[in-house]
Design an enzyme around this catalytic site. Sequence first.
Site, PDB file in Angstrom:
ATOM      1  CG  ASP A 157      54.330 -89.586  43.984  1.00  0.00           C
ATOM      2  OD1 ASP A 157      54.582 -89.590  42.761  1.00  0.00           O
ATOM      3  OD2 ASP A 157      54.738 -90.471  44.762  1.00  0.00           O
ATOM      4  CG  ASP A 175      56.644 -92.394  40.132  1.00  0.00           C
ATOM      5  OD1 ASP A 175      55.977 -91.463  40.584  1.00  0.00           O
ATOM      6  OD2 ASP A 175      56.811 -93.481  40.733  1.00  0.00           O
ATOM      7  CG  HIS A 221      59.474 -97.640  42.262  1.00  0.00           C
ATOM      8  ND1 HIS A 221      59.000 -97.321  41.028  1.00  0.00           N
ATOM      9  CD2 HIS A 221      59.105 -96.609  43.075  1.00  0.00           C
ATOM     10  CE1 HIS A 221      58.348 -96.161  41.097  1.00  0.00           C
ATOM     11  NE2 HIS A 221      58.404 -95.695  42.319  1.00  0.00           N
ATOM     12  CG  HIS A 272      55.712 -99.431  43.142  1.00  0.00           C
ATOM     13  ND1 HIS A 272      54.485 -99.018  43.572  1.00  0.00           N
ATOM     14  CD2 HIS A 272      56.534 -98.382  43.349  1.00  0.00           C
ATOM     15  CE1 HIS A 272      54.561 -97.771  44.011  1.00  0.00           C
ATOM     16  NE2 HIS A 272      55.794 -97.361  43.896  1.00  0.00           N
ATOM     17  CD  GLU A 324      58.412 -92.857  45.471  1.00  0.00           C
ATOM     18  OE1 GLU A 324      58.561 -93.897  44.803  1.00  0.00           O
ATOM     19  OE2 GLU A 324      57.296 -92.381  45.729  1.00  0.00           O
ATOM     20  CD  GLU A 374      58.703 -91.053  42.618  1.00  0.00           C
ATOM     21  OE1 GLU A 374      57.663 -90.498  43.038  1.00  0.00           O
ATOM     22  OE2 GLU A 374      58.750 -92.237  42.269  1.00  0.00           O
TER      23      GLU A 374
HETATM   24 CO   LIG Z   1      57.407 -93.759  42.749  1.00  0.00          CO
END
Ligand SMILES: [Co+2]
Length: 287
Positions: free
Chosen positions: A85, A96, A156, A164, A188, A281
Amino acid sequence: MEKEVVESYKKAKEISDKVLPLAKRLVKEDASILEIAEKIESKIKELGGKPAFPVNISINEIAAHYTPDINDTLRIKAGDLVKIDYGVQVNGYIWDRAFSVFIGEKKHPLIEASEKALKEALKTVKPGIKVFEISEVIEDVVSSFGFNPVRNLSGHGLERYNQHAYPSIPNSKNTIQAEIKDQAIAIEVFVTDGSGYVKESAPTLIYKFKQAKPVRMWEARKILEKAQKDFELLPFAKRWLKDIASPLKIDLALRQLLEVDALTDFPVLKEISGGKVAQSEETIIVE
Ligand SMILES: [Co+2]
């Protein structure tokens, strides 16, 4: 969304795209996770971005928040289900992204499930979509594979210097009516063959600035200063502090900072029944 904001996201995505093949190549049997994390983070910087948070390399029943420690000797072994990640930030705007790799003969069904669920969820996203509609797609796909989504982990919203942000997008069905438009979100997906919940466990390797507080140790003051200036209030790794002092002193300083509530800590998240976890994600801009 303003033009400069869109431009920053575009740049962050470009960098993330360029890092992806390298990151995938690095994940192989016997590779040092410390080297993988450092190589990904340097590549992000080399391309003109900054890591939005430490590269997370979480293996098997660890779902998230493992980043290599200072002098971490852990290596990837056959049979591991590895999640990478990583986030790229440009001017505070974050891209992200996460993917999973199984170190084995063929693709792991948990990874097939998480990738399919992400793909289907991304397809449904359009301006005005409600959170529950995305969650429903994710849980339906995951269940069709006979697995559980991780119910206490969520996608998020993304805001400047806030990884977040509102709203939370759970991986399991809910009735959240929040509409998504004119913002960036990260979908995610976490899938497990375990019970579908994670809990905080030792160790803690990721921290984030919370508030300025007076502290006695020089090392603690230095960490607080770095957290604000160098890491720009975003999450940072214990590993990123290694030039300040010995690992022992850093541990003491971090403990002191947690005691006075100057930092937020992000302990490792483990699947409660010991099930393996796959993660997929992607960030998407919904205009
Ligand atoms: Co994330």
